[in-house]
Design an enzyme around this catalytic site. Structure first.
Site, short mmCIF file in Angstrom:
data_model
loop_
_atom_site.label_atom_id
_atom_site.label_comp_id
_atom_site.label_asym_id
_atom_site.label_seq_id
_atom_site.Cartn_x
_atom_site.Cartn_y
_atom_site.Cartn_z
N PRO A 26 12.54 32.09 73.94
CA PRO A 26 13.26 33.31 74.33
C PRO A 26 13.37 34.25 73.13
O PRO A 26 13.54 33.81 71.99
CB PRO A 26 14.64 32.81 74.75
N LYS A 27 13.28 35.54 73.41
CA LYS A 27 13.42 36.55 72.36
C LYS A 27 14.84 37.12 72.42
O LYS A 27 15.20 37.84 73.34
CB LYS A 27 12.40 37.66 72.54
#
Length: 296
Positions: A26-27
């Site tokens: 995930p960013k």
């Protein structure tokens, strides 16, 4: 490793890569930060190379639990009501005094989402494959717990796509893809990023106001040569823009701004133009405007 670390970068893609040799993370919506644990000290470095430990005393205290010689790469985030709060991170980063930083640390405690381990016990790991760096990162941070934590990672593409669809409500911007066998691509766009459609990378071609504290920036989006004026920059981003904009004068030009008309701006020299993440906005007339988010 020295205090100045050249961080890895990512290039935007429209879809996740296929194959079995990719890991997906995930960013998080935060500020890029390198944590360097030295003997008796902790150095916090922003992506630009600026040292920012003064603004994050809570992370300095937490990082003292790391073994000497550790270097982490990740994002500093602030959680609010179950989601990341980028505006709160900006407030933390802009703290101008030690007293103000300590007060904000109590009001808006920071967390560190680590996604890479660049050194362990002083040994440089950047040439080692991602899979090894990841395993050592999890082994190091697992016993410590918050506020220093490894970001989630999966090699299952379907799981990653589920994250992409379900995590935006928690402030997750998208996903980053990394080849499991690759070394750390310091200073290069060796990773891939898939972001939700309201944010894009743009090249900064000019500015209004002073070069050391621009009021707004003029950007060009990929595949479109039309300059676009951003909305006015917040104070923290003005300061960062003043540090990263290349020096030199490429002359003056005019951009047509939504709801304003023609605006004169200073053109940047082509060499060294920075990349800025912008959030797209469409007006009721179908025109496009851009809100500056951060430098990439």
């Amino acid at each position: 490793m020295t205090a100045r670390v050249e961080v890895a970068l990512a290039r935007s893609v429209d879809a996740l890569p296929a194959g079995t040799d990719w890991a997906f993370e995930p960013k998080f919506d935060g500020h890029r930060m390198v944590v360097i644990r030295e003997d008796g000290d902790v150095v916090l470095q922003a992506r630009s190379g600026r040292l920012v430990a003064r603004a994050f005393p809570d992370l300095v205290s937490a990082a003292l639990a790391l073994p000497a010689g550790t270097v982490l790469d990740g994002e500093v985030v602030v959680w609010h009501d179950g989601r990341t709060d980028f505006a709160a991170v900006q407030r933390r980063a802009a703290a101008a005094s030690g007293a103000r930083a300590r007060a904000l640390a109590r009001e808006l405690p920071a967390s560190y989402a680590a996604f890479d381990l660049l050194a362990d016990g002083g040994g440089d790991l950047r040439r080692r494959p991602y899979a090894e760096r990841r395993a050592r990162l999890v082994g190091m941070l697992g016993p410590l717990g918050p506020p220093l934590q490894a970001v989630p990672s999966t090699t299952d593409r379907e799981t990653a796509l589920t994250w992409y669809e379900t995590l935006p409500e928690r402030g997750i911007e998208g996903l980053v893809a990394k080849r499991v066998g690759d070394p750390y691509p310091g200073g290069r766009r060796g990773w891939l990023k898939l972001r939700h459609s309201d944010t894009r990378d743009a090249v900064v071609v000019g500015y209004t106001g002073s070069s050391r504290g621009p009021r707004a920036l003029v950007v060009v989006l990929p595949g479109d040569g039309t300059p676009v004026l951003t909305t006015p920059l917040p104070t923290g981003l003005r300061g960062e823009a003043g540090r990263v904009l290349p020096r030199g004068d490429g002359g003056e030009a005019v951009v047509t701004a939504v709801g304003v008309g023609e605006v004169a701006y200073r053109v940047l020299p082509e060499e060294g133009r920075p990349v800025l993440e912008v959030r797209q906005r469409s007006t009721r007339h179908g025109a496009f405007s851009a809100e500056a988010v951060r430098f990439r």
